[in-house]
Scaffold this motif. Sequence first.
Motif, mmCIF file in Angstrom:
data_model
loop_
_atom_site.group_PDB
_atom_site.id
_atom_site.type_symbol
_atom_site.label_atom_id
_atom_site.label_comp_id
_atom_site.label_asym_id
_atom_site.label_seq_id
_atom_site.Cartn_x
_atom_site.Cartn_y
_atom_site.Cartn_z
ATOM 1 N N LEU A 9 3.528 1.589 10.038
ATOM 2 C CA LEU A 9 4.611 1.362 8.982
ATOM 3 C C LEU A 9 6.022 1.209 9.622
ATOM 4 O O LEU A 9 6.474 1.442 10.575
ATOM 5 C CB LEU A 9 5.457 2.945 8.888
ATOM 6 C CG LEU A 9 4.588 4.565 7.865
ATOM 7 C CD1 LEU A 9 5.467 5.265 7.674
ATOM 8 C CD2 LEU A 9 3.798 3.456 6.949
ATOM 9 N N ARG B 93 0.972 -1.162 -0.122
ATOM 10 C CA ARG B 93 0.231 0.567 0.004
ATOM 11 C C ARG B 93 1.086 1.157 0.234
ATOM 12 O O ARG B 93 0.557 2.348 0.193
ATOM 13 C CB ARG B 93 -0.819 -0.323 1.094
ATOM 14 C CG ARG B 93 -2.270 -1.016 1.705
ATOM 15 C CD ARG B 93 -2.489 -1.018 2.454
ATOM 16 N NE ARG B 93 -3.648 -1.994 2.950
ATOM 17 C CZ ARG B 93 -3.675 -3.364 2.567
ATOM 18 N NH1 ARG B 93 -2.516 -3.710 3.299
ATOM 19 N NH2 ARG B 93 -4.596 -4.545 2.719
ATOM 20 N N PHE C 113 7.893 4.251 0.583
ATOM 21 C CA PHE C 113 7.830 5.463 1.624
ATOM 22 C C PHE C 113 9.691 5.237 1.818
ATOM 23 O O PHE C 113 10.155 4.334 2.413
ATOM 24 C CB PHE C 113 7.676 5.838 2.585
ATOM 25 C CG PHE C 113 6.130 6.082 2.770
ATOM 26 C CD1 PHE C 113 5.173 4.791 3.223
ATOM 27 C CD2 PHE C 113 5.643 6.752 2.729
ATOM 28 C CE1 PHE C 113 4.143 4.353 2.803
ATOM 29 C CE2 PHE C 113 3.911 7.234 2.592
ATOM 30 C CZ PHE C 113 3.752 6.224 3.189
ATOM 31 N N PHE D 13 -1.721 -2.569 7.498
ATOM 32 C CA PHE D 13 -2.010 -1.456 7.534
ATOM 33 C C PHE D 13 -2.762 -0.199 8.745
ATOM 34 O O PHE D 13 -3.465 1.001 9.264
ATOM 35 C CB PHE D 13 -3.916 -1.248 6.797
ATOM 36 C CG PHE D 13 -3.610 -0.212 5.852
ATOM 37 C CD1 PHE D 13 -4.564 0.984 5.565
ATOM 38 C CD2 PHE D 13 -2.386 -0.208 4.718
ATOM 39 C CE1 PHE D 13 -4.460 1.879 4.580
ATOM 40 C CE2 PHE D 13 -2.809 1.259 3.697
ATOM 41 C CZ PHE D 13 -3.106 1.851 3.610
ATOM 42 N N TYR E 48 3.259 3.762 -5.654
ATOM 43 C CA TYR E 48 2.925 3.262 -4.988
ATOM 44 C C TYR E 48 2.511 1.643 -5.908
ATOM 45 O O TYR E 48 1.755 1.173 -5.683
ATOM 46 C CB TYR E 48 1.023 3.709 -5.314
ATOM 47 C CG TYR E 48 1.035 4.910 -3.977
ATOM 48 C CD1 TYR E 48 1.058 6.442 -4.887
ATOM 49 C CD2 TYR E 48 0.267 4.494 -3.271
ATOM 50 C CE1 TYR E 48 1.421 7.246 -3.699
ATOM 51 C CE2 TYR E 48 1.010 5.589 -2.074
ATOM 52 C CZ TYR E 48 1.015 6.631 -2.426
ATOM 53 O OH TYR E 48 0.190 7.641 -1.453
ATOM 54 N N THR F 68 7.451 8.750 -1.975
ATOM 55 C CA THR F 68 5.928 7.872 -2.060
ATOM 56 C C THR F 68 6.016 7.724 -3.412
ATOM 57 O O THR F 68 5.487 7.644 -4.563
ATOM 58 C CB THR F 68 4.390 8.059 -1.131
ATOM 59 O OG1 THR F 68 5.166 8.677 -0.067
ATOM 60 C CG2 THR F 68 3.787 6.816 -1.097
#
Lengths: 110, 114
Positions: free
Chosen positions: A98, A31, A34, A95, A51, A49
């Motif tokens: 981090l 998801r 970074f 989720f 994706y 970021t």
Amino acid sequence: EDQVTQSPEALRLQEGESSSLNCSYTVSGLRGLFWYRQDPGKGPEFLFTLYSAGEEKEKERLKATLTKKESFLHITAPKPEDSATYLCASPNTGFQKLVFGTGTRLLVSP
Amino acid sequence: EADIYQTPRYLVIGTGKKITLECSQTMGHDKMYWYQQDPGMELHLIHYSYGVNSTEKGDLSSESTVSRIRTEHFPLTLESARPSHTSQYLCASSGDRGYNSPLHFGNGTRLTVT
């Protein structure tokens, strides 16, 4: 287990000598990936970021790329001011947080 | 320039003392976090908050507590400091765009417990 692994741990380059840093991840259903830069005595500073696989982003001498299993941070013609620790991170499978790697310490000599 | 401020930057205290690490942000972010970072190690999440009156424990066993009475303020308290608490503590915040919103970090508090 969700993991983010960075290599190498440390990298020493001459000014102008291009190279790449690696970040591999085992998070299910990525998801976002970074990249951060951290200078000594400071908090991490957000860079990029990514994706989806195939995505690329650039900022000055840095370019970040993403595949299904890893990300690379390419440094083109680095300067001494690029010396820092580069961290990558990804949200965990649930989720909720981090997951960070341990970073690559980059030293660019003039 | 960071819009998230941590005080003090450095703190040396004796075992058993109660301490509070301050963190404030001016970005109006709902989500705030506390991370612990030791040299050469990954950042570990110790507490987080999704907004006022919301606090959750992270994945690192911690003897600290946090509070979130105002959006901009997220202090971390150690009731009785120990040498094992010696570390760098980083505060961060993020916007409302889910977990893909990047974290903005403060410059940290380096704590030494003697």
